[in-house]
Design a protein around this motif. Structure first.
Motif, PDB file in Angstrom:
ATOM      1  N   ALA A  19       0.852  -1.183   0.000  1.00 16.59           N
ATOM      2  CA  ALA A  19       0.000   0.000   0.000  1.00 16.59           C
ATOM      3  C   ALA A  19       0.889   1.235   0.000  1.00 16.59           C
ATOM      4  CB  ALA A  19      -0.933  -0.002   1.208  1.00 16.59           C
ATOM      5  N   VAL A  20       0.258   2.395  -0.099  1.00 16.70           N
ATOM      6  CA  VAL A  20       0.978   3.672  -0.101  1.00 16.70           C
ATOM      7  C   VAL A  20       0.271   4.630   0.853  1.00 16.70           C
ATOM      8  CG1 VAL A  20       1.745   5.649  -1.475  1.00 16.70           C
ATOM      9  CG2 VAL A  20       1.727   3.355  -2.484  1.00 16.70           C
ATOM     10  N   LEU A  21       1.051   5.264   1.713  1.00 18.68           N
ATOM     11  CA  LEU A  21       0.530   6.294   2.608  1.00 18.68           C
ATOM     12  C   LEU A  21       0.855   7.666   2.030  1.00 18.68           C
ATOM     13  CD1 LEU A  21      -0.627   7.384   5.320  1.00 18.68           C
ATOM     14  CD2 LEU A  21       1.689   7.128   6.264  1.00 18.68           C
ATOM     15  N   VAL A  22      -0.173   8.502   1.885  1.00 20.02           N
ATOM     16  CA  VAL A  22       0.006   9.878   1.416  1.00 20.02           C
ATOM     17  C   VAL A  22      -0.340  10.806   2.566  1.00 20.02           C
ATOM     18  CG1 VAL A  22      -0.668  11.621  -0.269  1.00 20.02           C
ATOM     19  CG2 VAL A  22      -0.618   9.206  -0.937  1.00 20.02           C
ATOM     20  N   THR A  23       0.593  11.667   2.963  1.00 21.38           N
ATOM     21  CA  THR A  23       0.392  12.588   4.084  1.00 21.38           C
ATOM     22  C   THR A  23       0.601  14.024   3.620  1.00 21.38           C
ATOM     23  OG1 THR A  23       1.228  10.934   5.649  1.00 21.38           O
ATOM     24  CG2 THR A  23       1.106  13.210   6.418  1.00 21.38           C
ATOM     25  N   LEU A  24      -0.342  14.890   3.911  1.00 23.03           N
ATOM     26  CA  LEU A  24      -0.177  16.318   3.635  1.00 23.03           C
ATOM     27  C   LEU A  24       0.778  16.892   4.679  1.00 23.03           C
ATOM     28  CD1 LEU A  24      -0.984  18.942   2.172  1.00 23.03           C
ATOM     29  CD2 LEU A  24      -2.957  19.100   3.709  1.00 23.03           C
ATOM     30  N   VAL A  25       1.917  17.424   4.223  1.00 20.63           N
ATOM     31  CA  VAL A  25       2.929  17.897   5.169  1.00 20.63           C
ATOM     32  C   VAL A  25       3.128  19.410   5.139  1.00 20.63           C
ATOM     33  CG1 VAL A  25       4.172  15.702   5.192  1.00 20.63           C
ATOM     34  CG2 VAL A  25       4.824  17.472   3.536  1.00 20.63           C
ATOM     35  N   ARG A  26       2.689  20.059   4.059  1.00 26.39           N
ATOM     36  CA  ARG A  26       2.917  21.511   3.994  1.00 26.39           C
ATOM     37  C   ARG A  26       1.855  22.168   3.130  1.00 26.39           C
ATOM     38  NH1 ARG A  26       8.436  24.602   1.849  1.00 26.39           N
ATOM     39  NH2 ARG A  26       8.067  26.590   2.917  1.00 26.39           N
ATOM     40  N   VAL A  27       1.396  23.346   3.570  1.00 25.69           N
ATOM     41  CA  VAL A  27       0.400  24.114   2.819  1.00 25.69           C
ATOM     42  C   VAL A  27       0.881  25.553   2.694  1.00 25.69           C
ATOM     43  CG1 VAL A  27      -1.952  25.005   2.795  1.00 25.69           C
ATOM     44  CG2 VAL A  27      -1.520  22.668   3.590  1.00 25.69           C
ATOM     45  N   LYS A  96      -0.244  25.813  -2.663  1.00 24.24           N
ATOM     46  CA  LYS A  96       0.815  24.877  -2.979  1.00 24.24           C
ATOM     47  C   LYS A  96       0.828  23.841  -1.867  1.00 24.24           C
ATOM     48  CE  LYS A  96       3.699  28.218  -5.472  1.00 24.24           C
ATOM     49  NZ  LYS A  96       5.031  28.885  -5.530  1.00 24.24           N
ATOM     50  N   LEU A  97       0.567  22.598  -2.234  1.00 22.92           N
ATOM     51  CA  LEU A  97       0.435  21.519  -1.266  1.00 22.92           C
ATOM     52  C   LEU A  97       1.564  20.520  -1.446  1.00 22.92           C
ATOM     53  CD1 LEU A  97      -3.405  20.873  -1.670  1.00 22.92           C
ATOM     54  CD2 LEU A  97      -2.248  22.563  -0.224  1.00 22.92           C
ATOM     55  N   GLN A  98       2.216  20.187  -0.354  1.00 21.93           N
ATOM     56  CA  GLN A  98       3.327  19.248  -0.395  1.00 21.93           C
ATOM     57  C   GLN A  98       2.907  17.964   0.326  1.00 21.93           C
ATOM     58  OE1 GLN A  98       7.008  21.201   0.396  1.00 21.93           O
ATOM     59  NE2 GLN A  98       8.147  19.306   0.731  1.00 21.93           N
ATOM     60  N   PHE A  99       3.144  16.822  -0.316  1.00 22.83           N
ATOM     61  CA  PHE A  99       2.730  15.539   0.225  1.00 22.83           C
ATOM     62  C   PHE A  99       3.928  14.607   0.361  1.00 22.83           C
ATOM     63  CE2 PHE A  99      -0.891  17.284  -2.059  1.00 22.83           C
ATOM     64  CZ  PHE A  99      -1.942  17.109  -1.165  1.00 22.83           C
ATOM     65  N   LEU A 100       3.947  13.863   1.446  1.00 22.50           N
ATOM     66  CA  LEU A 100       4.921  12.791   1.614  1.00 22.50           C
ATOM     67  C   LEU A 100       4.256  11.500   1.159  1.00 22.50           C
ATOM     68  CD1 LEU A 100       7.549  11.517   2.667  1.00 22.50           C
ATOM     69  CD2 LEU A 100       6.481  11.423   4.940  1.00 22.50           C
ATOM     70  N   VAL A 101       4.880  10.817   0.217  1.00 27.03           N
ATOM     71  CA  VAL A 101       4.342   9.577  -0.346  1.00 27.03           C
ATOM     72  C   VAL A 101       5.236   8.428   0.112  1.00 27.03           C
ATOM     73  CG1 VAL A 101       3.731   8.352  -2.463  1.00 27.03           C
ATOM     74  CG2 VAL A 101       3.447  10.844  -2.336  1.00 27.03           C
ATOM     75  N   GLU A 102       4.660   7.483   0.878  1.00 26.30           N
ATOM     76  CA  GLU A 102       5.435   6.388   1.468  1.00 26.30           C
ATOM     77  C   GLU A 102       4.867   5.020   1.062  1.00 26.30           C
ATOM     78  OE1 GLU A 102       6.720   7.101   5.792  1.00 26.30           O
ATOM     79  OE2 GLU A 102       4.986   8.420   5.575  1.00 26.30           O
ATOM     80  N   PRO A 103       5.455   4.358   0.081  1.00 32.02           N
ATOM     81  CA  PRO A 103       5.058   2.977  -0.213  1.00 32.02           C
ATOM     82  C   PRO A 103       5.481   2.076   0.956  1.00 32.02           C
ATOM     83  CG  PRO A 103       6.225   3.985  -2.059  1.00 32.02           C
ATOM     84  CD  PRO A 103       6.435   4.874  -0.883  1.00 32.02           C
ATOM     85  N   PHE A 104       4.661   1.073   1.279  1.00 33.94           N
ATOM     86  CA  PHE A 104       4.999   0.196   2.400  1.00 33.94           C
ATOM     87  C   PHE A 104       4.316  -1.154   2.232  1.00 33.94           C
ATOM     88  CE2 PHE A 104       1.066   2.281   3.605  1.00 33.94           C
ATOM     89  CZ  PHE A 104       0.340   1.320   4.298  1.00 33.94           C
TER      90      PHE A 104
END
Length: 352
Positions: A19-27, A96-104
């Motif tokens: 799976a992949v976790l997508v987290t909003l880290v910056r706005v 401008k939205l920054q996301f951390l994408v973490e496959p796991f």
């Protein structure tokens, strides 16, 4: 059900291995959700959680599926340009939205998801500090309970100190060389509903739809129980056995004055995020007077809110539940609002 509960349920039930976790880290600019919002996408395309109001989920789901074989990385979506209105999504929330994408692998979730599960179990606040991946840095995460952070000499925190970086709450911090995402993971907001009336089941449904963990508390075992949610038997004299902490809200709604008084006598000294009682203003004022007459300090008694809920003209049980859940949310978020008492004073002044 809240986002994190939905994600946990998906990971328990999925047959996918990845799976992949997508987290909003910056706005920068505006966004429907705040940093820390999460979405998980399994390799068969099933998603849980949300990182916007629905306008970005499809785009990020597609990117997540394309990233299953990649390492963790950061994605920037810019919705501020005019071209987005013409060729993009027409979001209406330029930012401008920054996301951390973490496959796991599902069997080994990322540190932030593990922190949420651990906090749900032991009710201890955790801090998750992530050194965001870049061309020069790989993803590095440290998790600790609150209090451990000041003593920790972990690489991530030590590097932050060396670079003069400090985070306040869940936030993105950076100095151009290195960027970090610091997430404060609080225990889920818990709600205890004390009562067994017909207004309890719709209250449970409204509260759970807002993401609260709800438990119904009754004085004795009912002859039959078909209601939603969890049930806990605890008479007033056993109130010290209730699961109470600073992330717990309690609404007393037995509709019996003396039973309400018995429960409130035990509850008002507790460190709750919210304590409310259902009933008329006159009934509430009498409860307050009786509690103070018994020698309970005014500071403790004055934390009791009654009649519980915001003044939204509620009449039905579900509407009353909505007004109370809204008041709880406002209190937890530290938002200012007009209480029923304040509105009553405004109405009287207007009439004169």
């Amino acid at each position: 059900m809240g986002d994190l509960a939905e994600i946990a349920q998906l990971l328990r039930q999925t047959e996918s291995a990845r799976a992949v976790l997508v987290t909003l880290v910056r706005v920068e600019g505006t966004s429907y959700r705040k940093p820390g919002a999460k979405m998980v996408v399994t390799e068969d395309g099933v998603a849980a959680g949300a990182i916007s109001g629905g306008c970005l989920e499809n785009v990020l789901r597609s990117h997540a599926l394309e990233s299953l074989d990649r390492s963790a990385h950061v994605v920037l979506l810019d919705t501020t340009s005019d071209s987005d209105l013409l060729f993009g999504h027409g979001l209406g929330c330029p930012g401008k939205l920054q996301f951390l994408v973490e496959p796991f692998r599902v069997a080994s979730p990322p540190a932030s998801l593990q922190a949420h599960e651990a906090t749900r179990d032991d009710r201890k606040t955790r801090i998750v500090v992530t050194l965001l991946p870049s061309d020069r840095e790989e993803l590095c995460t440290q998790t600790m309970t609150r209090g451990e952070a000041e003593e920790s000499e972990d690489f991530v925190l030590r590097t932050m100190r060396q670079n003069g970086l400090q985070a306040v709450g869940t936030s993105f911090v950076g100095n151009g060389n290195q960027s970090y995402f610091v997430e404060i993971v609080e225990p889920p907001l818990r709600l205890l509903l004390i009562g067994s009336g017909l207004d309890v089941p719709p209250f449970i449904r409204v509260a759970e739809s807002a993401g609260l963990e709800v438990t119904q508390v009754v004085k004795m075992w009912p002859a039959a129980y078909e209601g939603p949610g969890r049930l806990l038997v605890a008479p007033p004299e056993e109130s010290e056995n209730l699961p109470l902490d600073a992330r717990t809200a309690v609404v007393v709604m037995t509709h019996n004055y003396f039973v309400d008084l018995d429960y409130l006598r035990a509850l008002v000294p507790s460190s709750l995020v919210y304590l409310g009682v259902i009933g008329s203003r006159g009934r509430y004022e009498k409860l307050v007077a009786d509690l103070k007459a018994e020698g309970i300090g005014a500071e403790s008694v004055n934390r009791l809110r009654g009649p519980a809920g915001l003044d939204i003209g509620a009449e039905t049980p579900a509407q009353i539940a909505l007004s109370i859940v809204a008041e709880i949310q406002a209190v937890v978020a530290g938002r200012r609002y007009l209480s029923k008492e304040t509105l009553s004073l405004v109405d009287r002044k207007t009439m004169h």
